[in-house]
Design a protein around this motif. Structure first.
Motif, PDB file in Angstrom:
ATOM      1  N   THR A  11       0.815  -1.222   0.000  1.00 54.66           N
ATOM      2  CA  THR A  11       0.000   0.000   0.000  1.00 54.66           C
ATOM      3  C   THR A  11       0.848   1.271   0.000  1.00 54.66           C
ATOM      4  O   THR A  11       0.288   2.362  -0.078  1.00 54.66           O
ATOM      5  CB  THR A  11      -0.930   0.041   1.236  1.00 54.66           C
ATOM      6  OG1 THR A  11      -0.143   0.177   2.420  1.00 54.66           O
ATOM      7  CG2 THR A  11      -1.800  -1.200   1.313  1.00 54.66           C
ATOM      8  N   THR A  12       2.158   1.119   0.088  1.00 55.58           N
ATOM      9  CA  THR A  12       3.021   2.297   0.129  1.00 55.58           C
ATOM     10  C   THR A  12       3.395   2.744  -1.279  1.00 55.58           C
ATOM     11  O   THR A  12       3.313   1.976  -2.238  1.00 55.58           O
ATOM     12  CB  THR A  12       4.306   2.035   0.935  1.00 55.58           C
ATOM     13  OG1 THR A  12       5.080   1.018   0.281  1.00 55.58           O
ATOM     14  CG2 THR A  12       3.993   1.616   2.352  1.00 55.58           C
ATOM     15  N   TYR A  13       3.806   3.978  -1.391  1.00 56.56           N
ATOM     16  CA  TYR A  13       4.237   4.545  -2.657  1.00 56.56           C
ATOM     17  C   TYR A  13       5.760   4.547  -2.700  1.00 56.56           C
ATOM     18  O   TYR A  13       6.427   4.361  -1.690  1.00 56.56           O
ATOM     19  CB  TYR A  13       3.701   5.972  -2.814  1.00 56.56           C
ATOM     20  CG  TYR A  13       2.192   6.024  -2.863  1.00 56.56           C
ATOM     21  CD1 TYR A  13       1.531   5.912  -4.072  1.00 56.56           C
ATOM     22  CD2 TYR A  13       1.441   6.163  -1.704  1.00 56.56           C
ATOM     23  CE1 TYR A  13       0.141   5.955  -4.127  1.00 56.56           C
ATOM     24  CE2 TYR A  13       0.056   6.200  -1.746  1.00 56.56           C
ATOM     25  CZ  TYR A  13      -0.579   6.098  -2.963  1.00 56.56           C
ATOM     26  OH  TYR A  13      -1.945   6.135  -3.021  1.00 56.56           O
TER      27      TYR A  13
ATOM     28  N   PHE B 125       1.190  13.885  -2.402  1.00 56.43           N
ATOM     29  CA  PHE B 125       0.160  13.001  -1.856  1.00 56.43           C
ATOM     30  C   PHE B 125       0.759  11.636  -1.495  1.00 56.43           C
ATOM     31  O   PHE B 125       0.478  11.091  -0.432  1.00 56.43           O
ATOM     32  CB  PHE B 125      -0.959  12.828  -2.898  1.00 56.43           C
ATOM     33  CG  PHE B 125      -1.990  11.815  -2.490  1.00 56.43           C
ATOM     34  CD1 PHE B 125      -3.058  12.188  -1.687  1.00 56.43           C
ATOM     35  CD2 PHE B 125      -1.883  10.488  -2.889  1.00 56.43           C
ATOM     36  CE1 PHE B 125      -4.013  11.258  -1.296  1.00 56.43           C
ATOM     37  CE2 PHE B 125      -2.841   9.547  -2.500  1.00 56.43           C
ATOM     38  CZ  PHE B 125      -3.905   9.938  -1.700  1.00 56.43           C
ATOM     39  N   SER B 126       1.582  11.107  -2.394  1.00 53.39           N
ATOM     40  CA  SER B 126       2.176   9.787  -2.164  1.00 53.39           C
ATOM     41  C   SER B 126       3.043   9.765  -0.913  1.00 53.39           C
ATOM     42  O   SER B 126       2.970   8.831  -0.114  1.00 53.39           O
ATOM     43  CB  SER B 126       3.016   9.375  -3.376  1.00 53.39           C
ATOM     44  OG  SER B 126       2.209   9.276  -4.520  1.00 53.39           O
TER      45      SER B 126
ATOM     46  N   ALA C 260       2.831  11.837   1.633  1.00 55.94           N
ATOM     47  CA  ALA C 260       1.973  12.046   2.801  1.00 55.94           C
ATOM     48  C   ALA C 260       1.210  10.800   3.208  1.00 55.94           C
ATOM     49  O   ALA C 260       0.906  10.616   4.385  1.00 55.94           O
ATOM     50  CB  ALA C 260       0.980  13.178   2.523  1.00 55.94           C
ATOM     51  N   HIS C 261       0.936   9.927   2.268  1.00 55.83           N
ATOM     52  CA  HIS C 261       0.131   8.733   2.552  1.00 55.83           C
ATOM     53  C   HIS C 261       0.951   7.448   2.647  1.00 55.83           C
ATOM     54  O   HIS C 261       0.395   6.359   2.581  1.00 55.83           O
ATOM     55  CB  HIS C 261      -0.980   8.605   1.515  1.00 55.83           C
ATOM     56  CG  HIS C 261      -2.030   9.644   1.685  1.00 55.83           C
ATOM     57  ND1 HIS C 261      -1.915  10.882   1.099  1.00 55.83           N
ATOM     58  CD2 HIS C 261      -3.161   9.654   2.408  1.00 55.83           C
ATOM     59  CE1 HIS C 261      -2.957  11.605   1.442  1.00 55.83           C
ATOM     60  NE2 HIS C 261      -3.740  10.893   2.249  1.00 55.83           N
ATOM     61  N   THR C 262       2.243   7.583   2.795  1.00 61.93           N
ATOM     62  CA  THR C 262       3.090   6.393   2.946  1.00 61.93           C
ATOM     63  C   THR C 262       3.564   6.292   4.371  1.00 61.93           C
ATOM     64  O   THR C 262       3.832   7.213   5.040  1.00 61.93           O
ATOM     65  CB  THR C 262       4.277   6.445   1.963  1.00 61.93           C
ATOM     66  OG1 THR C 262       3.767   6.290   0.652  1.00 61.93           O
ATOM     67  CG2 THR C 262       5.252   5.327   2.236  1.00 61.93           C
TER      68      THR C 262
END
Length: 144
Positions: free
Chosen positions: A117-119, A139-140, A142-144
């Motif tokens: 699920t990580t970038y 975004f990537s 921030a969401h990893t």
């Protein structure tokens, strides 16, 4: 000396190809060769470590053992295959990590699912450093 000339050449190439978007660098580090095994290109090709005789990934050592689920993990594995460590403590540490996951196999699936699920933050950061990144990279990260 040769190191300085090589570095100047590299900087000149980066300056020409990055068109004013010069990346930030850490200070250069001299590798003595004592940390990694040097495998010349001909030997790597003969052993088919990361490129087969047909020029493909198929049939290589890398493809045979690559169970990574992230781009960064794949790059790390390729680097470790092409330039193996000569440091006994580093090798022992890697063996200990492998043994940990063998002994705790249920964790492997959990960790692999999380990693999927990580970038690729390494690539996102590179693009941002070169002023070539965009909202998707931010975004990537921030969401990893």
């Amino acid at each position: 000396n040769d190191e300085k000339e090589s570095f100047k050449t590299l900087l000149g190439y980066i300056h020409e190809t990055q068109i004013g978007k010069f990346p930030s660098f850490s200070s250069p580090v001299r590798y003595t060769g004592a940390e990694r095994m040097f495998i010349d290109a001909s030997t790597r090709f003969s052993l088919e470590l990361s490129v087969s005789h047909s020029g493909l990934l198929r049939g290589t050592v890398l493809l045979a053992i690559d169970k990574t689920v992230t781009g960064a993990g794949g790059r790390l594995l390729a680097n470790r295959i092409n330039a193996p460590s000569l440091s006994i403590p580093e090798i022992e540490s890697r063996h200990d990590m492998v043994q940990f996951f063998v002994d705790n196999y249920p964790l492997v699936k959990i960790i692999r699912d999380i990693l999927r699920t990580t970038y690729d933050t390494e690539r996102c950061l590179q693009r941002l450093k070169l002023n070539r990144g965009g909202p998707r990279d931010i975004f990537s990260i921030a969401h990893t």
